[in-house]
Motif scaffolding. Structure first.
Motif, PDB file in Angstrom:
ATOM      1  N   LEU A  65     -15.612  14.381   0.604  1.00 52.13           N
ATOM      2  CA  LEU A  65     -15.151  13.306  -0.260  1.00 52.13           C
ATOM      3  C   LEU A  65     -13.904  12.677   0.352  1.00 52.13           C
ATOM      4  O   LEU A  65     -12.925  13.371   0.642  1.00 52.13           O
ATOM      5  N   SER A  66     -13.954  11.372   0.561  1.00 49.32           N
ATOM      6  CA  SER A  66     -12.804  10.624   1.076  1.00 49.32           C
ATOM      7  C   SER A  66     -12.436   9.582   0.029  1.00 49.32           C
ATOM      8  O   SER A  66     -13.266   8.749  -0.334  1.00 49.32           O
ATOM      9  N   THR A  67     -11.203   9.656  -0.472  1.00 42.29           N
ATOM     10  CA  THR A  67     -10.791   8.753  -1.542  1.00 42.29           C
ATOM     11  C   THR A  67      -9.271   8.763  -1.659  1.00 42.29           C
ATOM     12  O   THR A  67      -8.580   9.252  -0.770  1.00 42.29           O
ATOM     13  N   VAL A  78     -16.036   7.732  -1.249  1.00 40.51           N
ATOM     14  CA  VAL A  78     -17.010   7.774  -0.175  1.00 40.51           C
ATOM     15  C   VAL A  78     -17.372   9.239   0.021  1.00 40.51           C
ATOM     16  O   VAL A  78     -16.506  10.073   0.280  1.00 40.51           O
ATOM     17  N   VAL A  79     -18.657   9.539  -0.151  1.00 38.86           N
ATOM     18  CA  VAL A  79     -19.160  10.907  -0.050  1.00 38.86           C
ATOM     19  C   VAL A  79     -20.077  10.979   1.165  1.00 38.86           C
ATOM     20  O   VAL A  79     -21.031  10.197   1.269  1.00 38.86           O
ATOM     21  N   THR A  80     -19.800  11.923   2.071  1.00 40.39           N
ATOM     22  CA  THR A  80     -20.647  12.167   3.233  1.00 40.39           C
ATOM     23  C   THR A  80     -21.276  13.537   3.078  1.00 40.39           C
ATOM     24  O   THR A  80     -20.571  14.522   2.823  1.00 40.39           O
ATOM     25  N   VAL A  81     -22.585  13.611   3.215  1.00 40.05           N
ATOM     26  CA  VAL A  81     -23.279  14.895   3.115  1.00 40.05           C
ATOM     27  C   VAL A  81     -23.152  15.595   4.466  1.00 40.05           C
ATOM     28  O   VAL A  81     -23.619  15.089   5.484  1.00 40.05           O
ATOM     29  N   VAL A  82     -22.498  16.753   4.466  1.00 40.36           N
ATOM     30  CA  VAL A  82     -22.265  17.517   5.693  1.00 40.36           C
ATOM     31  C   VAL A  82     -23.444  18.443   5.981  1.00 40.36           C
ATOM     32  O   VAL A  82     -23.906  18.550   7.114  1.00 40.36           O
ATOM     33  N   SER A  90     -12.287  22.674  -0.266  1.00 39.14           N
ATOM     34  CA  SER A  90     -11.323  22.806   0.817  1.00 39.14           C
ATOM     35  C   SER A  90     -10.700  21.436   1.036  1.00 39.14           C
ATOM     36  O   SER A  90     -11.409  20.465   1.325  1.00 39.14           O
ATOM     37  N   VAL A  91      -9.403  21.346   0.858  1.00 39.77           N
ATOM     38  CA  VAL A  91      -8.698  20.085   1.091  1.00 39.77           C
ATOM     39  C   VAL A  91      -8.353  20.036   2.574  1.00 39.77           C
ATOM     40  O   VAL A  91      -7.619  20.881   3.075  1.00 39.77           O
ATOM     41  N   LEU A  92      -8.916  19.054   3.273  1.00 41.29           N
ATOM     42  CA  LEU A  92      -8.716  18.937   4.711  1.00 41.29           C
ATOM     43  C   LEU A  92      -7.539  18.043   5.081  1.00 41.29           C
ATOM     44  O   LEU A  92      -6.957  18.190   6.147  1.00 41.29           O
ATOM     45  N   TYR A  93      -7.222  17.097   4.197  1.00 39.26           N
ATOM     46  CA  TYR A  93      -6.152  16.139   4.511  1.00 39.26           C
ATOM     47  C   TYR A  93      -5.582  15.603   3.213  1.00 39.26           C
ATOM     48  O   TYR A  93      -6.323  15.302   2.276  1.00 39.26           O
ATOM     49  N   GLY A  94      -4.280  15.464   3.140  1.00 39.85           N
ATOM     50  CA  GLY A  94      -3.632  14.876   1.978  1.00 39.85           C
ATOM     51  C   GLY A  94      -3.558  15.836   0.803  1.00 39.85           C
ATOM     52  O   GLY A  94      -3.716  17.048   0.954  1.00 39.85           O
ATOM     53  N   ASP A  95      -3.337  15.280  -0.367  1.00 40.49           N
ATOM     54  CA  ASP A  95      -3.181  16.069  -1.587  1.00 40.49           C
ATOM     55  C   ASP A  95      -3.871  15.334  -2.729  1.00 40.49           C
ATOM     56  O   ASP A  95      -3.415  14.268  -3.144  1.00 40.49           O
ATOM     57  N   THR A 117      -3.819  15.716  -5.762  1.00 43.93           N
ATOM     58  CA  THR A 117      -3.036  15.600  -6.992  1.00 43.93           C
ATOM     59  C   THR A 117      -1.983  14.497  -6.915  1.00 43.93           C
ATOM     60  O   THR A 117      -1.335  14.202  -7.907  1.00 43.93           O
ATOM     61  N   LYS A 118      -1.819  13.904  -5.716  1.00 41.79           N
ATOM     62  CA  LYS A 118      -0.781  12.894  -5.527  1.00 41.79           C
ATOM     63  C   LYS A 118      -1.383  11.566  -5.087  1.00 41.79           C
ATOM     64  O   LYS A 118      -2.507  11.520  -4.592  1.00 41.79           O
ATOM     65  N   ASP A 119      -0.602  10.494  -5.239  1.00 41.23           N
ATOM     66  CA  ASP A 119      -1.043   9.187  -4.789  1.00 41.23           C
ATOM     67  C   ASP A 119      -1.196   9.201  -3.277  1.00 41.23           C
ATOM     68  O   ASP A 119      -0.338   9.705  -2.567  1.00 41.23           O
ATOM     69  N   GLY A 120      -2.290   8.681  -2.791  1.00 41.97           N
ATOM     70  CA  GLY A 120      -2.515   8.600  -1.352  1.00 41.97           C
ATOM     71  C   GLY A 120      -3.918   9.043  -0.980  1.00 41.97           C
ATOM     72  O   GLY A 120      -4.661   9.607  -1.787  1.00 41.97           O
ATOM     73  N   VAL A 121      -4.260   8.766   0.263  1.00 41.94           N
ATOM     74  CA  VAL A 121      -5.570   9.125   0.790  1.00 41.94           C
ATOM     75  C   VAL A 121      -5.674  10.641   0.941  1.00 41.94           C
ATOM     76  O   VAL A 121      -4.719  11.305   1.343  1.00 41.94           O
ATOM     77  N   PHE A 122      -6.854  11.181   0.614  1.00 41.12           N
ATOM     78  CA  PHE A 122      -7.121  12.589   0.899  1.00 41.12           C
ATOM     79  C   PHE A 122      -8.585  12.760   1.271  1.00 41.12           C
ATOM     80  O   PHE A 122      -9.429  11.902   0.985  1.00 41.12           O
ATOM     81  N   VAL A 123      -8.869  13.867   1.949  1.00 41.00           N
ATOM     82  CA  VAL A 123     -10.232  14.238   2.318  1.00 41.00           C
ATOM     83  C   VAL A 123     -10.438  15.672   1.841  1.00 41.00           C
ATOM     84  O   VAL A 123      -9.636  16.557   2.136  1.00 41.00           O
TER      85      VAL A 123
END
Length: 158
Positions: free
Chosen positions: A137-139, A87-91, A53-58, A60-66
């Protein structure tokens, strides 16, 4: 009259450099509760069984996503790297991770819900879950995964 030329030029330049609607969309405002996360099949670059589930951003594109990833019990991701920091956070659940080029359960550390893993670009690692596990995943995109053994890449079997 010349006193107004410089400020007018600066204002015009600022307007030209201001982000347009496409750039503004990259910085969306998102608020999502746990129960509102919409899951779909994971990317083809991961072994079958993962959901995402993509929560923020994209991704496939340059930029931050979650992105959240949900792994079933007894799920494995063979040794791989990523080209950017992650950065991986275990939910929920537990995420066992090992460092290196060869999958070795004896060298894995289990990170429980609430725990965090941060890895530099190119870090060789592998993953296993014993029970259903959700990680966040935040990257930066574009996201990619590079398997150390090309035969481990699930995209090769499609």
């Amino acid at each position: 009259m010349h006193a107004f030329t410089l400020p007018a030029t600066l204002c015009a330049t600022a307007l030209l450099l201001a982000p347009g609607p496409a750039a503004a969309q990259q910085h969306q405002h998102v608020m999502v509760n746990q129960g509102e996360v919409a899951w779909k099949d994971g990317p083809p670059s991961l072994p079958k069984g993962a959901q995402m589930s993509v929560l923020y951003g994209d991704p496939t594109k340059d930029g931050v996503f979650v992105m959240r990833l949900k792994f079933p019990a007894n799920y494995r991701i063979p040794a791989h790297t990523h080209p950017v920091d992650e950065v991986v956070t275990v939910v929920s659940g537990a995420f066992a991770i090992g460092m290196g080029s060869t999958f070795d359960p004896a060298k894995m550390k289990t990170i429980d819900a609430g725990g965090v893993i941060a890895m530099a670009p190119g870090t060789q690692h592998y993953v296993q879950t014993e029970r259903e596990t959700v990680v966040q995943l935040s990257t930066r995109g574009p996201w990619s995964i590079n398997y150390l053994n090309p035969a481990d890449d699930p995209r090769k079997s499609q």
